[in-house]
Scaffold this active site. Structure first.
Site, PDB file in Angstrom:
ATOM      1  N   GLU A 158       0.566   0.505   4.019  1.00  0.00           N
ATOM      2  CA  GLU A 158       1.736   1.137   4.966  1.00  0.00           C
ATOM      3  C   GLU A 158       1.695   2.222   6.050  1.00  0.00           C
ATOM      4  OE1 GLU A 158       4.140   2.979   1.580  1.00  0.00           O
ATOM      5  OE2 GLU A 158       3.573   0.672   0.662  1.00  0.00           O
ATOM      6  N   ASN A 201      -2.931  -3.527   3.653  1.00  0.00           N
ATOM      7  CA  ASN A 201      -2.049  -3.900   2.723  1.00  0.00           C
ATOM      8  C   ASN A 201      -0.153  -3.052   2.829  1.00  0.00           C
ATOM      9  OD1 ASN A 201      -1.284  -4.476  -0.305  1.00  0.00           O
ATOM     10  ND2 ASN A 201      -0.773  -2.553  -0.999  1.00  0.00           N
ATOM     11  N   HIS A 237       7.632  -6.666  -3.345  1.00  0.00           N
ATOM     12  CA  HIS A 237       8.488  -6.139  -4.104  1.00  0.00           C
ATOM     13  C   HIS A 237       9.821  -6.443  -4.069  1.00  0.00           C
ATOM     14  CE1 HIS A 237       5.927  -3.389  -6.132  1.00  0.00           C
ATOM     15  NE2 HIS A 237       5.486  -2.877  -4.797  1.00  0.00           N
ATOM     16  N   GLU A 266       0.798  -6.376  -5.343  1.00  0.00           N
ATOM     17  CA  GLU A 266       2.311  -5.795  -6.589  1.00  0.00           C
ATOM     18  C   GLU A 266       2.861  -6.291  -6.483  1.00  0.00           C
ATOM     19  OE1 GLU A 266       3.324  -1.819  -4.274  1.00  0.00           O
ATOM     20  OE2 GLU A 266       0.656  -1.781  -3.108  1.00  0.00           O
ATOM     21  N   ASP A 268       6.767  -7.509  -8.084  1.00  0.00           N
ATOM     22  CA  ASP A 268       7.853  -7.734  -8.914  1.00  0.00           C
ATOM     23  C   ASP A 268       8.490  -7.852  -8.475  1.00  0.00           C
ATOM     24  OD1 ASP A 268       7.804  -5.511  -7.636  1.00  0.00           O
ATOM     25  OD2 ASP A 268       7.892  -3.409  -9.279  1.00  0.00           O
TER      26      ASP A 268
HETATM   27  O1  G2I Z   1       7.058   2.514  -5.507  1.00  0.00           O
HETATM   28  C1  G2I Z   1       5.888   1.621  -5.365  1.00  0.00           C
HETATM   29  C2  G2I Z   1       5.128   1.052  -4.505  1.00  0.00           C
HETATM   30  C3  G2I Z   1       4.793   0.992  -3.718  1.00  0.00           C
HETATM   31  N1  G2I Z   1       3.095   0.478  -2.344  1.00  0.00           N
HETATM   32  C4  G2I Z   1       2.218   1.742  -3.278  1.00  0.00           C
HETATM   33  C5  G2I Z   1       1.664   1.636  -4.278  1.00  0.00           C
HETATM   34  O2  G2I Z   1       1.378   2.958  -4.255  1.00  0.00           O
HETATM   35  C6  G2I Z   1       3.862   2.097  -4.540  1.00  0.00           C
HETATM   36  O3  G2I Z   1       3.182   2.105  -6.325  1.00  0.00           O
HETATM   37  C7  G2I Z   1       3.703   3.779  -7.109  1.00  0.00           C
HETATM   38  C8  G2I Z   1       3.657   3.679  -8.439  1.00  0.00           C
HETATM   39  O4  G2I Z   1       4.270   2.817  -9.218  1.00  0.00           O
HETATM   40  C9  G2I Z   1       4.706   4.780  -8.715  1.00  0.00           C
HETATM   41  O5  G2I Z   1       4.342   5.015 -10.444  1.00  0.00           O
HETATM   42  O6  G2I Z   1       4.101   4.533  -6.349  1.00  0.00           O
HETATM   43  C10 G2I Z   1       4.828   5.832  -6.577  1.00  0.00           C
HETATM   44  C11 G2I Z   1       4.303   7.104  -5.892  1.00  0.00           C
HETATM   45  O7  G2I Z   1       4.626   6.812  -4.609  1.00  0.00           O
HETATM   46  C12 G2I Z   1       4.418   5.978  -8.226  1.00  0.00           C
HETATM   47  O8  G2I Z   1       5.090   6.913  -9.332  1.00  0.00           O
HETATM   48  C13 G2I Z   1       4.604   8.289  -8.871  1.00  0.00           C
HETATM   49  C14 G2I Z   1       6.011   9.363  -9.498  1.00  0.00           C
HETATM   50  O9  G2I Z   1       6.734   9.153  -7.850  1.00  0.00           O
HETATM   51  C15 G2I Z   1       5.423  10.543  -9.695  1.00  0.00           C
HETATM   52  O10 G2I Z   1       6.346  11.790  -9.857  1.00  0.00           O
HETATM   53  C16 G2I Z   1       4.386  10.778 -10.710  1.00  0.00           C
HETATM   54  O11 G2I Z   1       3.972  11.568 -11.089  1.00  0.00           O
HETATM   55  O12 G2I Z   1       3.614   7.837 -10.241  1.00  0.00           O
HETATM   56  C17 G2I Z   1       3.451   9.817 -10.477  1.00  0.00           C
HETATM   57  C18 G2I Z   1       2.133   8.896 -11.591  1.00  0.00           C
HETATM   58  O13 G2I Z   1       2.942   8.578 -12.934  1.00  0.00           O
END
Ligand code: G2I
Length: 447
Positions: A158, A201, A237, A266, A268
């Site tokens: 990103e 990515n 997404h 990724e 969905d």
């Molecule tokens: O935002 C969707 C994805 C976009 N591309 C990069 C990916 O790395 C990203 O994944 C998401 C995860 O699916 C989430 O699970 O990235 C988020 C953070 O940027 C993740 O969220 C975080 C929460 O913001 C936190 O509060 C939490 O502690 O997940 C953490 C672990 O559960």
């Protein structure tokens, strides 16, 4: 000390693990009835994002192990999770996922080495030369630990802005190191693990637009100057604000034509039912139409743990039931579902409908339609009954009618599920209104 021991043992076993993964793929290609095995039949992997904290949940692990051939740690390999303080690496959660994947013969995608988000607070204040050193040390620390065990790494994630400018996104790396941070990261990554595919990515790059044009130009430049890059990841997404682009396949193809692999990293799609299923079909068909699209990853196993859980964007619902989107993906991958599993591709559900008059009097009659399942069990059926124009139906039992003119379409009330060859029937009372002709029973359809 313990980290060094661990690092050596990971490296020593990597060759064996790779051999096991190949065996599993070859074996399951014969069955072709899961996402992973059907994709393997097309020469692709089918992966999912995984959270270490859910691996202990029986249904989560069972669904993961049954269906998927690749995993991406959803958060566990990010910088904040792996190097929370400078020079001190923690791999406990990421190792859990990698160990689990390897025990099941699954491949692992690494996500992600250099990203502006989920950075520990010590990174941003560093001055330029210190930041460069820290970035390279981070890449070396992660890739060294998992050397030989990761099929593809998201080296940089990103780095471009949304919107029409095609500019780089502001980040500590961009702001202090300039455009060159991306190629430096890729060069460091190549040296750290020459076996891993190195990917750039991003999101909102799935169709042809200013942002994807900017990434395209970067990749073209990298290829022309010999900067090591092997693949581009398209996050994918999607929702109603950001639908599957009509030029998705064309966009994947133009990147592939630059001489890199493309991966859907990724995936969905918010929604439900047949509309969501149709969108998933488009994505899978686009990947299969591009020979360098080497695999697809959905961003989670079950709707209930999705980062967009309210949008129910995944292939399994919160109870791990296969959604119509699952059936659509399996079908698009050329896989066959379980015989008799409703909606599964290739399930062969069928039925027949036969009519008899069971009572007759001067002004009316009772009709009965018997529904018989074909060679496989069914969970629902639909039959049509066309009445002579004068006649009208005053009551109907053991079925649910809807009307269009004098055509009555009847679906089950309680009696949709039938074993192979088994029968049920619905009945109705009709007023003759001067016509004693028999109704016509149309074809029966089953699922
Ligand atoms: O935002 C969707 C994805 C976009 N591309 C990069 C990916 O790395 C990203 O994944 C998401 C995860 O699916 C989430 O699970 O990235 C988020 C953070 O940027 C993740 O969220 C975080 C929460 O913001 C936190 O509060 C939490 O502690 O997940 C953490 C672990 O559960």
């Amino acid at each position: 000390m313990s980290m060094i021991v661990r690092r050596l043992s990971r490296a020593a076993t990597a060759g064996l693990v790779a051999a096991a993964a190949l065996t599993a793929a070859a074996h399951s290609a014969e069955a072709a009835d899961t996402l992973g095995s059907a994709a393997a039949g097309q020469g692709r992997y089918f992966g999912t994002a995984v959270a270490a904290s859910h691996l202990g949940e029986t249904d989560y692990a069972a669904t993961l192990d049954r269906e998927f051939s690749s995993v991406t740690p959803e958060n566990e390999m990010k910088w904040d999770a792996t190097e929370p303080s400078r020079g001190s690496f923690t791999f406990t959660s990421a190792d859990r996922i990698v160990d689990h994947a390897q025990s099941q013969g699954m491949d692992v995608r690494g996500h992600t080495l250099v990203w502006h988000s989920q950075l520990p607070s010590w990174v941003s204040p560093l001055g330029a030369s210190d930041l460069r050193t820290a970035m390279n040390a981070h890449i070396n620390g992660l890739m060294g630990h998992y050397k030989g065990e990761i099929h593809s790494w998201d080296v940089v994630n990103e780095a471009f802005q949304d919107g029409g400018s095609g500019a780089r996104r502001s980040s500590p790396f961009q702001d202090k190191l300039g455009d060159g941070f991306i190629e430096e990261a890729f060069r460091t990554a190549r040296a750290a693990d020459p076996a891993a595919k190195l990917c750039y990515n991003d999101y909102n790059t799935d169709g042809v637009n200013a942002k994807s044009n900017a990434v395209y130009n970067m990749v073209k430049d990298f290829k022309s100057r010999g900067v090591p890059i092997d693949c581009v990841g398209f996050q994918s997404h999607f929702n109603s604000n950001s639908p599957v682009p009509s030029d998705y396949r064309q966009n994947l193809q133009r990147f592939a034509d630059l001489g890199v692999d493309v991966q859907i990293t990724e995936l969905d799609i918010e929604g439900s039912g047949s509309a969501q299923a149709a969108d998933y079909t488009k994505v899978v068909e686009a990947c299969l139409a591009v020979s360098r699209c080497t695999g697809m990853t959905v961003w989670g196993v079950t709707d209930k743990y999705s980062w967009r859980s309210g949008g129910t964007p995944l292939l399994f619902d919160g109870d791990y039931n296969e959604k119509p989107a699952y059936d659509a993906v399996l079908s698009a991958l050329g896989g066959a579902g379980d015989p008799g599993d409703p909606g599964d591709p290739g399930d062969g559900a069928s039925c027949t409908a036969t009519y008899t008059r069971t009572a007759d009097w001067s002004s009316g009659y009772n009709g009965q339609v018997t529904i018989t399942a074909g060679a496989e069990p069914i969970s629902s059926w639909t039959a049509t009954v066309t009445l002579p124009a004068q006649q009208s139906v005053s009551s109907l039992w053991n079925g649910t009618p809807t009307w269009s003119g004098n055509v009555m379409t009847v679906r089950p009330s309680w009696n949709g599920t039938l074993a192979a060859g088994a029968s049920t029937s619905f009945g109705f009372t009709a007023a003759k209104n001067g016509s004693d002709a028999a109704p016509a029973v149309g074809s029966c359809t089953a699922s």
